[in-house]
Design a protein around this motif. Structure first.
Motif, PDB file in Angstrom:
ATOM      1  N   ARG A   1       0.971  -1.292   0.000  1.00 47.93           N
ATOM      2  CA  ARG A   1       0.176   0.053   0.111  1.00 47.93           C
ATOM      3  C   ARG A   1       1.046   1.247   0.098  1.00 47.93           C
ATOM      4  NH1 ARG A   1      -4.173   1.075   3.725  1.00 47.93           N
ATOM      5  NH2 ARG A   1      -5.061   2.449   1.942  1.00 47.93           N
ATOM      6  N   PHE A   2       2.204   0.985  -0.123  1.00 49.27           N
ATOM      7  CA  PHE A   2       2.916   2.297  -0.151  1.00 49.27           C
ATOM      8  C   PHE A   2       3.165   2.870  -1.641  1.00 49.27           C
ATOM      9  CE2 PHE A   2       3.913   0.780   4.032  1.00 49.27           C
ATOM     10  CZ  PHE A   2       4.402   1.835   4.680  1.00 49.27           C
ATOM     11  N   GLY A   3       2.859   4.214  -1.616  1.00 49.63           N
ATOM     12  CA  GLY A   3       3.220   4.775  -3.001  1.00 49.63           C
ATOM     13  C   GLY A   3       4.689   5.318  -2.970  1.00 49.63           C
TER      14      GLY A   3
ATOM     15  N   THR B   1       4.534  14.994  -2.413  1.00 49.06           N
ATOM     16  CA  THR B   1       4.207  13.656  -2.383  1.00 49.06           C
ATOM     17  C   THR B   1       3.128  12.991  -1.709  1.00 49.06           C
ATOM     18  OG1 THR B   1       6.428  13.726  -2.949  1.00 49.06           O
ATOM     19  CG2 THR B   1       5.716  11.682  -2.265  1.00 49.06           C
ATOM     20  N   ILE B   2       3.158  13.398  -0.393  1.00 47.80           N
ATOM     21  CA  ILE B   2       1.835  12.857   0.475  1.00 47.80           C
ATOM     22  C   ILE B   2       0.527  13.139   0.039  1.00 47.80           C
ATOM     23  CG2 ILE B   2       0.973  13.369   2.762  1.00 47.80           C
ATOM     24  CD1 ILE B   2       3.817  14.169   3.699  1.00 47.80           C
ATOM     25  N   LYS B   3       0.528  14.466  -0.596  1.00 47.61           N
ATOM     26  CA  LYS B   3      -0.738  14.697  -1.073  1.00 47.61           C
ATOM     27  C   LYS B   3      -1.242  13.944  -2.508  1.00 47.61           C
ATOM     28  CE  LYS B   3      -3.169  18.486  -3.633  1.00 47.61           C
ATOM     29  NZ  LYS B   3      -3.094  19.899  -4.200  1.00 47.61           N
TER      30      LYS B   3
ATOM     31  N   ASP C   1      -4.793   6.885  -2.246  1.00 49.27           N
ATOM     32  CA  ASP C   1      -5.080   5.828  -1.010  1.00 49.27           C
ATOM     33  C   ASP C   1      -3.752   5.263  -0.983  1.00 49.27           C
ATOM     34  OD1 ASP C   1      -6.349   5.019   1.075  1.00 49.27           O
ATOM     35  OD2 ASP C   1      -7.339   3.510   0.082  1.00 49.27           O
ATOM     36  N   MET C   2      -2.626   5.773  -1.100  1.00 50.40           N
ATOM     37  CA  MET C   2      -1.465   4.898  -0.564  1.00 50.40           C
ATOM     38  C   MET C   2      -0.697   5.739   0.592  1.00 50.40           C
ATOM     39  SD  MET C   2      -0.201   4.001  -4.556  1.00 50.40           S
ATOM     40  CE  MET C   2       0.519   2.384  -4.066  1.00 50.40           C
TER      41      MET C   2
ATOM     42  N   ALA D   1      -2.271   6.503   4.553  1.00 46.54           N
ATOM     43  CA  ALA D   1      -3.416   6.986   3.848  1.00 46.54           C
ATOM     44  C   ALA D   1      -4.657   6.245   4.704  1.00 46.54           C
ATOM     45  CB  ALA D   1      -3.492   6.292   2.633  1.00 46.54           C
ATOM     46  N   ALA D   2      -5.840   6.123   4.301  1.00 43.02           N
ATOM     47  CA  ALA D   2      -6.804   5.521   4.903  1.00 43.02           C
ATOM     48  C   ALA D   2      -6.234   4.011   5.210  1.00 43.02           C
ATOM     49  CB  ALA D   2      -8.115   5.411   4.203  1.00 43.02           C
ATOM     50  N   LEU D   3      -6.786   3.676   6.664  1.00 39.26           N
ATOM     51  CA  LEU D   3      -6.135   2.496   7.049  1.00 39.26           C
ATOM     52  C   LEU D   3      -7.050   1.229   6.868  1.00 39.26           C
ATOM     53  CD1 LEU D   3      -4.819   3.895  10.646  1.00 39.26           C
ATOM     54  CD2 LEU D   3      -3.428   3.088   8.693  1.00 39.26           C
ATOM     55  N   HIS D   4      -6.302   0.263   6.469  1.00 37.43           N
ATOM     56  CA  HIS D   4      -7.250  -1.203   6.522  1.00 37.43           C
ATOM     57  C   HIS D   4      -7.231  -1.482   8.094  1.00 37.43           C
ATOM     58  CE1 HIS D   4      -7.556  -5.632   6.523  1.00 37.43           C
ATOM     59  NE2 HIS D   4      -8.248  -5.479   5.419  1.00 37.43           N
ATOM     60  N   PHE D   5      -8.572  -2.138   8.368  1.00 35.96           N
ATOM     61  CA  PHE D   5      -8.897  -2.374   9.923  1.00 35.96           C
ATOM     62  C   PHE D   5      -7.652  -3.068  10.648  1.00 35.96           C
ATOM     63  CE2 PHE D   5     -10.512  -6.215   8.102  1.00 35.96           C
ATOM     64  CZ  PHE D   5     -10.024  -7.168   8.869  1.00 35.96           C
ATOM     65  N   ILE D   6      -6.982  -4.087   9.901  1.00 36.10           N
ATOM     66  CA  ILE D   6      -5.698  -4.742  10.491  1.00 36.10           C
ATOM     67  C   ILE D   6      -4.722  -3.755  10.845  1.00 36.10           C
ATOM     68  CG2 ILE D   6      -3.963  -6.550  10.182  1.00 36.10           C
ATOM     69  CD1 ILE D   6      -6.285  -8.060   8.935  1.00 36.10           C
ATOM     70  N   GLU D   7      -4.251  -2.916   9.647  1.00 39.22           N
ATOM     71  CA  GLU D   7      -3.354  -1.978   9.871  1.00 39.22           C
ATOM     72  C   GLU D   7      -3.756  -0.998  10.987  1.00 39.22           C
ATOM     73  OE1 GLU D   7      -1.522  -0.592   5.633  1.00 39.22           O
ATOM     74  OE2 GLU D   7      -3.620  -0.164   6.030  1.00 39.22           O
ATOM     75  N   ALA D   8      -4.871  -0.642  11.375  1.00 43.52           N
ATOM     76  CA  ALA D   8      -5.275   0.255  12.429  1.00 43.52           C
ATOM     77  C   ALA D   8      -5.225  -0.402  13.823  1.00 43.52           C
ATOM     78  CB  ALA D   8      -6.939   0.825  12.255  1.00 43.52           C
ATOM     79  N   GLU D   9      -5.439  -1.734  13.833  1.00 40.46           N
ATOM     80  CA  GLU D   9      -4.996  -2.468  15.057  1.00 40.46           C
ATOM     81  C   GLU D   9      -3.898  -2.501  15.299  1.00 40.46           C
ATOM     82  OE1 GLU D   9      -6.398  -6.878  16.999  1.00 40.46           O
ATOM     83  OE2 GLU D   9      -6.946  -6.311  14.809  1.00 40.46           O
ATOM     84  N   ALA D  10      -2.854  -2.905  14.336  1.00 37.66           N
ATOM     85  CA  ALA D  10      -1.293  -2.706  14.692  1.00 37.66           C
ATOM     86  C   ALA D  10      -1.057  -1.420  14.838  1.00 37.66           C
ATOM     87  CB  ALA D  10      -0.821  -3.073  13.127  1.00 37.66           C
ATOM     88  N   LEU D  11      -1.359  -0.407  14.431  1.00 38.86           N
ATOM     89  CA  LEU D  11      -0.729   0.902  15.114  1.00 38.86           C
ATOM     90  C   LEU D  11      -1.124   1.078  16.364  1.00 38.86           C
ATOM     91  CD1 LEU D  11      -1.156   3.427  11.859  1.00 38.86           C
ATOM     92  CD2 LEU D  11       0.825   2.151  12.613  1.00 38.86           C
ATOM     93  N   VAL D  12      -2.430   0.595  16.756  1.00 43.20           N
ATOM     94  CA  VAL D  12      -2.903   1.033  18.168  1.00 43.20           C
ATOM     95  C   VAL D  12      -1.944   0.060  19.221  1.00 43.20           C
ATOM     96  CG1 VAL D  12      -4.782   0.634  19.605  1.00 43.20           C
ATOM     97  CG2 VAL D  12      -4.952   1.808  17.579  1.00 43.20           C
ATOM     98  N   LYS D  13      -1.904  -1.209  18.692  1.00 47.26           N
ATOM     99  CA  LYS D  13      -1.195  -2.131  19.475  1.00 47.26           C
ATOM    100  C   LYS D  13       0.147  -2.338  19.442  1.00 47.26           C
ATOM    101  CE  LYS D  13      -5.455  -5.259  19.825  1.00 47.26           C
ATOM    102  NZ  LYS D  13      -5.859  -6.676  19.477  1.00 47.26           N
TER     103      LYS D  13
END
Length: 267
Positions: free
Chosen positions: A127-129, A154-156, A162-163, A241-253
């Protein structure tokens, strides 16, 4: 023969067995540490492990006057870099010069910060651009302080696709190693001028000392994350970018991100 060897992320022990054997069998060993630095070791420790003299090359030696590669016409030469070999365009150019000179080349890869970031944060690698680098500000001929807007652009661009964006931070002999904190301040400065909302309510991930026994990994909203103490170098930043639910869980934990990000994710 000219063999390019990536040394990995942190110290002398990150080299692969294949890479170590190639170094020990080499006639001459060269290295550059201006594109990346192994913060957990010294040249003396490298030489002790290898049993070889390591000749350190400057940027000019590598990019402008690489006459040292001529040794590879008759000897086995190795060229060492931090991270993975061939990640830098400079190294690709060297390989092409060697090929044009009739010198055979070989690649021995090492751990890369690009993949380490995914492992440490839980963000998905596909998912990286486009990546970018935040340079230190510089003073123009008219005395103005110039802050590059390229990373912001680049971020924009990546967010529109969505990357995620991987942002490398400047290494400068005089100004030192840029920190996550400085990088986020510079992005916010550009946001303040352009007011396009790219950094508004945005999650960022800061990582320090990847590959070490105690890396620092912290995610949070930019305005708060810029106050976090990441400790010593090297640092790197990701703007997801917008997070997949597994990515979001990983960032939290794994990275201590605010728990509410788990309720605004993609499936």
């Amino acid at each position: 023969m000219l063999t390019f060897i990536g040394l990995g992320l942190f110290d002398e022990k990150d080299i692969s067995v294949k890479g170590l054997e190639a170094v020990q069998n080499a006639d001459m060993v060269f290295a550059e540490f201006y594109t990346s630095v192994l913060m957990g070791t010294t040249i003396e420790r490298l030489e002790e492990l290898y049993g070889k003299k390591v000749r350190i090359l400057s940027r000019e030696d590598v990019e402008q006057y690489p006459g040292w590669i001529d040794h590879a016409k008759e000897k086995n030469i190795v060229f060492l870099t931090g991270g993975d070999t061939m990640v830098s365009t400079t190294h690709v150019d060297l390989r092409l010069r060697a090929q044009d000179a009739g010198i055979g080349t070989e690649l021995i890869h090492g751990a890369s910060i690009s993949s380490a970031v995914c492992g440490l944060s839980g963000l998905q690698n596909y998912r990286f651009g486009k990546a970018s680098t935040i340079p230190h500000p510089y003073t123009s001929s008219r005395g103005r302080t110039i802050v590059s807007e390229t990373p912001y652009d680049t971020i924009k661009m990546n967010m529109e696709k969505d990357m995620h964006t991987l942002i490398f931070l400047d290494i400068d002999k005089k100004k030192g190693y840029m920190t996550v904190n400085q990088a986020l301040e510079l992005l916010l400065e550009v946001e303040g001028r352009r007011a396009e909302g790219i950094m508004d309510n945005t999650i960022a991930v800061g990582i320090a000392r990847a590959g070490s026994p105690e890396p620092s990994v912290k995610a949070g909203y930019v305005n708060k994350l810029k106050e976090h103490d990441f400790g010593g170098p090297l640092h790197i930043v990701v703007i997801p970018a917008a997070l997949h639910f597994i990515e979001a869980e990983a960032l939290v934990k794994l990275a201590g991100a605010p728990p509410e990000i788990m309720y605004s994710t993609e499936d």
